[in-house]
Write a protein that holds these residues in place. Structure first.
Motif, PDB file in Angstrom:
ATOM      1  N   GLU A 129       0.827  -1.207   0.000  1.00 34.41           N
ATOM      2  CA  GLU A 129       0.000   0.000   0.000  1.00 34.41           C
ATOM      3  C   GLU A 129       0.868   1.267   0.000  1.00 34.41           C
ATOM      4  OE1 GLU A 129      -2.069   0.680   3.856  1.00 34.41           O
ATOM      5  OE2 GLU A 129      -1.001  -1.144   4.463  1.00 34.41           O
ATOM      6  N   THR A 159      -5.243  -8.930   3.594  1.00 31.65           N
ATOM      7  CA  THR A 159      -6.612  -8.420   3.536  1.00 31.65           C
ATOM      8  C   THR A 159      -7.562  -9.602   3.653  1.00 31.65           C
ATOM      9  OG1 THR A 159      -6.603  -8.522   1.113  1.00 31.65           O
ATOM     10  CG2 THR A 159      -6.019  -6.423   2.131  1.00 31.65           C
ATOM     11  N   LYS A 201     -20.375  -6.696   4.143  1.00 24.33           N
ATOM     12  CA  LYS A 201     -19.865  -6.728   2.776  1.00 24.33           C
ATOM     13  C   LYS A 201     -18.471  -7.328   2.762  1.00 24.33           C
ATOM     14  CE  LYS A 201     -19.395  -3.868  -1.397  1.00 24.33           C
ATOM     15  NZ  LYS A 201     -19.527  -2.506  -1.980  1.00 24.33           N
ATOM     16  N   LYS A 202     -18.221  -8.245   1.823  1.00 21.81           N
ATOM     17  CA  LYS A 202     -16.927  -8.920   1.781  1.00 21.81           C
ATOM     18  C   LYS A 202     -15.777  -7.964   1.560  1.00 21.81           C
ATOM     19  CE  LYS A 202     -17.351 -13.810   0.731  1.00 21.81           C
ATOM     20  NZ  LYS A 202     -16.811 -14.897  -0.113  1.00 21.81           N
ATOM     21  N   LYS A 203     -15.910  -7.100   0.576  1.00 16.82           N
ATOM     22  CA  LYS A 203     -14.826  -6.185   0.216  1.00 16.82           C
ATOM     23  C   LYS A 203     -15.379  -4.779   0.029  1.00 16.82           C
ATOM     24  CE  LYS A 203     -11.058  -5.541  -3.151  1.00 16.82           C
ATOM     25  NZ  LYS A 203     -11.344  -4.138  -3.493  1.00 16.82           N
ATOM     26  N   LEU A 204     -14.900  -3.862   0.838  1.00 22.88           N
ATOM     27  CA  LEU A 204     -15.342  -2.479   0.707  1.00 22.88           C
ATOM     28  C   LEU A 204     -14.599  -1.808  -0.444  1.00 22.88           C
ATOM     29  CD1 LEU A 204     -15.496  -1.257   4.424  1.00 22.88           C
ATOM     30  CD2 LEU A 204     -17.361  -2.072   2.983  1.00 22.88           C
ATOM     31  N   GLU A 205     -15.338  -1.082  -1.265  1.00 19.41           N
ATOM     32  CA  GLU A 205     -14.723  -0.328  -2.336  1.00 19.41           C
ATOM     33  C   GLU A 205     -14.264   1.026  -1.794  1.00 19.41           C
ATOM     34  OE1 GLU A 205     -14.142  -1.861  -5.013  1.00 19.41           O
ATOM     35  OE2 GLU A 205     -15.418  -3.597  -4.541  1.00 19.41           O
ATOM     36  N   GLU A 206     -13.460   1.715  -2.599  1.00 20.79           N
ATOM     37  CA  GLU A 206     -12.879   2.975  -2.143  1.00 20.79           C
ATOM     38  C   GLU A 206     -13.955   4.003  -1.803  1.00 20.79           C
ATOM     39  OE1 GLU A 206      -9.623   6.272  -3.739  1.00 20.79           O
ATOM     40  OE2 GLU A 206      -9.678   4.265  -4.617  1.00 20.79           O
ATOM     41  N   GLU A 207     -15.056   3.964  -2.521  1.00 24.32           N
ATOM     42  CA  GLU A 207     -16.111   4.954  -2.287  1.00 24.32           C
ATOM     43  C   GLU A 207     -17.067   4.533  -1.163  1.00 24.32           C
ATOM     44  OE1 GLU A 207     -17.463   2.132  -5.571  1.00 24.32           O
ATOM     45  OE2 GLU A 207     -15.637   3.244  -5.026  1.00 24.32           O
ATOM     46  N   ASP A 208     -16.931   3.333  -0.646  1.00 28.04           N
ATOM     47  CA  ASP A 208     -17.829   2.841   0.397  1.00 28.04           C
ATOM     48  C   ASP A 208     -17.488   3.446   1.760  1.00 28.04           C
ATOM     49  OD1 ASP A 208     -19.282   1.194  -1.270  1.00 28.04           O
ATOM     50  OD2 ASP A 208     -18.037  -0.579  -0.902  1.00 28.04           O
TER      51      ASP A 208
END
Length: 765
Positions: A426, A460, A665-672
């Protein structure tokens, strides 16, 4: 069978105690060997002293012989080492042919990945005990040659070369083949050495055949000249991602026979506490991470302030009082700040205001003069220092201005002599920034050495937050029990949930130093954990309060009868427990509903019974059963094997807690926004009763509740009216209990735990 004034070891001629014989030879303790054909194979060996005193069982015999040895280190060089020796002696009892051997070998293989001996730095009776068990187990041949246990095979072959052990093996044990390079690819790679600065070894594997690769190029790395560092910020507890970083840095420091530094990056007094420092040190120790030096970035505040002043004079830093939101907007658009054109004299004057913490100083920050037009936004004049009047946990009110991580990290890495800084991927966009800042610092502070960066993938997991800032939100808002909440991915949270630190280490090393970022399920790490705890944890019985049904046995005992049974039939060191047989017993509603009238069933650890009559409520639930014991019946012919508890006042109140993910939610997106995906019900409780033996359970104990799963004791029995609180441990295979509960998980009603089919696997000490 004994000789006066002699020590005699009597054993079955079909089960030679190789470890005892080898220990006696190494200890130069004379014994006479008697292979008695009348001894059954499973009968324990007996050591008779001077024709009278007897010691029974190889573990007791080994302890005696080690203490009688002329070399005192045979049983450990310190009280702690002696305790670890005892733990390994108990562990060695499980190294026998069967389904559990492969898993047990996996535990030792991992443990020996960075060690020559099991305890201390010399041979102890712990090594001999485990060697003797493997030497006498033919199944080990196949496992050794599979190549899945390179560290264990290396250790085993080394012991086989010792003259005393070699002689015992040749005289009393089955023939063994030495491990070949083709059978141990990881060891062959290690023996190939390093070429051109390339680390060619592999780490211990979390599971056979799943070795994580550490074949990475460390620029200019050579043996004895590598220093790595683990720099946690004391703003929260360590999570599993931090654990990976610490262990990888340790791995490469040890591989190159270099040094590992532990440095607390304490540059933000608003978020840091001495509590976090204490807990991080505790976690580092628990993870087995050994560092060569402990330091704090705050140790270098004077040097950083001096370097900042030099950088201002060189024109690399300028003071900026642009409002935060406007500055953020300008950086996003690549627009230069109006303050960028300030003179060096003005910048130095504002710097003095910043150091004094004045009103003018608080409005400004220091920024690096880099490249505002660069596509990489990390290079658009990043911040180097800010005012902060908050009390610093370590330096108090001494300083009013603090360096940012971006400024402090390369400078302190260099001044402390770090040669290779390993960071998660990252930070990849910040690599060029790191090198540019370091180059500026080297100009301002001549003699600072270079530092080489290497990035590896961060961990992750699905439905999991790994940001300390977001985890802190849950803590501050009372949504969890604190940083040790069992739903947290922190080291202490996972441990409280029942994850063994051995399993965490094994899992992390299995990931290697790959750069590939993948979203991982939690099943793998919990599968490793199950393989460790299953063979050794004691078995107990519990039945839900609201789901229990009474079975009356017409020919059952008129008064309670107490018998002793093993807590774990495959692991004798787990001890024994008392089981009370009564005329009335409790069954689970689900089991009672599965029984047909006239059916013969098996009551576990008792025998068979025939159910003659079943009473049901209007809704169809079983309310009472009548039956009779049929102890001459064959348990192999029955379909139902039932857990049960006696109807007595000795049963122990229990609370069984189970957990789900904090996020839906399994995977949060950047906008979440993570707050939009918080699981409204991630914890639920079942009231139950358990067998009376559970009164002796202690906090942290791991156990299996028959046909319910694995649990960790969070709160033991403190008083008769308060329940034992048990936390359910995932087994890596069964989905969340919530999905299989017959009533809503968050209902006040008592939730029934679904039955779980369990398989034996592996153990640890």
């Amino acid at each position: 069978m004994t000789l006066s004034n002699r020590t005699v070891l009597t054993y079955s001629d079909r089960n030679t105690p190789l470890a005892a014989i080898a220990t006696a030879r190494l200890a130069a303790y004379p014994i006479d060997l008697v292979a008695d054909p009348k001894h059954s194979r499973d009968a324990p060996a007996v050591l008779t002293l001077d024709g009278s005193e007897e010691l029974e069982g190889q573990t007791a015999i080994l302890r005696f012989l080690a203490r009688a040895a002329t070399v005192q280190t045979m049983c450990g060089s310190s009280p702690l080492a002696a305790t670890r020796v005892d733990q390994w002696l108990d562990f060695s009892c499980g190294l026998t042919s069967g389904a559990g051997l492969e898993g047990a070998c996996g535990v030792i293989n991992y443990y020996l990945s960075l060690r020559t001996f099991l305890v201390d730095y010399c041979l102890t009776v712990a090594d001999i005990a485990c060697w003797g068990q493997l030497q006498g187990t033919l199944q080990w041949d196949k496992l050794m040659l599979s190549g899945n246990f390179p560290h264990l095979a290396r250790w085993y072959n080394f012991l086989c070369e010792l003259p005393e052990l070699q002689d015992v093996a040749e005289q009393y044990g089955p023939k063994r083949r030495k491990l070949t390079p083709t059978a141990a690819p990881a060891e062959a790679a290690k023996d190939a050495g390093q070429k051109g600065g390339k680390a060619t070894s592999k780490a211990a594997s979390a599971a056979p055949g799943d070795t994580g690769s550490f074949e990475i190029d460390l620029p200019n790395a050579s043996e004895g000249n590598v220093t790595t560092r683990f720099p946690p910020e004391p703003s929260g507890y360590l999570h599993i991602g931090h654990a990976k970083a610490a262990m990888l840095n340790q791995y490469f420091a040890q591989h190159y026979k270099g040094r590992l530094l532990l440095r607390f990056d304490d540059t933000n007094p608003s978020k840091e506490k001495d509590e976090y420092v204490e807990q991080i040190l505790k976690d580092v120790a628990a993870l087995g991470v050994k560092y060569d030096k402990l330091s704090y970035t705050s140790n270098f505040f004077p040097q950083l302030a001096d370097c900042a002043e030099r950088l201002i004079k060189l024109g690399h830093l300028y003071a900026d009082d642009t409002p935060v939101e406007q500055m953020r907007l300008e950086r996003g658009e690549g627009t230069e700040s109006a303050c960028r054109r300030r003179s060096k004299e003005d910048n130095l004057q504002i710097w003095e205001e910043m150091k004094a913490g004045s009103e003018v100083g608080k409005k400004n920050c220091l920024r690096f003069r880099m490249d505002m037009a660069n596509p990489n936004k990390a290079l658009r004049d990043p911040t180097a220092a800010r005012c902060n009047p908050t009390h610093h946990w370590r330096t108090g009110q001494t300083y009013k201005v603090y360096p940012t991580y971006d400024f402090a990290c390369p400078f302190v890495d260099s001044i402390e002599g770090v040669t290779h800084a390993l960071r998660t991927s990252e930070y990849r966009d910040r690599q060029e920034q790191y090198y540019r800042i370091l180059k500026m610092c080297q100009e301002a502070w001549p003699g600072l050495p270079d530092v080489h960066l290497w990035d590896f993938s961060r961990l992750t997991f699905v439905n999991t937050l790994m940001s300390k800032r977001k985890l802190d939100w849950f803590v501050r808002n009372g949504r969890v029990d604190g940083w040790t909440d069992p739903r947290f991915p922190t080291v202490q949270g996972l441990y409280r949930r029942g994850l063994q630190l051995e399993a965490m280490r094994e899992f992390i090393l299995s990931q290697g130093a790959s750069k590939n970022v993948t979203l991982m399920e939690w099943d793998k790490i919990w599968t490793i954990n199950k393989r460790i705890i299953d063979p050794v944890c004691p078995r107990h019985t519990a039945i839900s309060d609201s789901q229990r049904v009474k079975l009356h046995l017409t020919n059952g005992p008129q008064s309670p009868e107490v018998i002793s049974v093993p807590k774990n039939k495959k692991h004798p060191p787990a001890g024994i427990k008392a089981t009370t047989k009564t005329q009335d017993v409790w069954l689970e509603q689900a089991d009672a509903a599965a029984i047909k009238e006239g059916e013969e069933v098996t009551l576990m650890d008792w025998g068979n019974a025939i159910v003659k009559d079943i009473e049901r409520s209007a809704s169809g639930e079983v309310t009472h059963l009548m039956g009779e014991l049929h102890l001459e019946g064959n348990f192999k012919t029955t379909k139902l094997k039932l857990t049960w508890l006696p109807v007595t006042r000795d049963l122990v109140p229990l609370e069984l807690h189970d957990f789900d993910h904090l996020l839906t939610k399994k995977k949060l997106e950047e906008e979440d926004s993570f707050e939009d995906f918080i699981n409204p019900c991630s914890r639920w409780t079942v009231s139950a009763v358990g067998d009376a033996n559970m009164r002796s359970l202690q906090k942290g104990d791991i156990l299996q509740l028959e046909r319910k799963g694995y649990f960790r004791v969070d709160v033991p029995l403190l008083k008769p009216t308060s329940p034992i609180i048990l936390f359910a441990i995932p087994d890596g295979r069964v989905r969340s209990q919530q999905s299989s509960s017959p009533v809503p998980a968050c209902s006040a009603a008592d939730t029934h735990f679904a039955s779980v089919t369990l398989y034996p696997a592996l153990s640890t000490h």
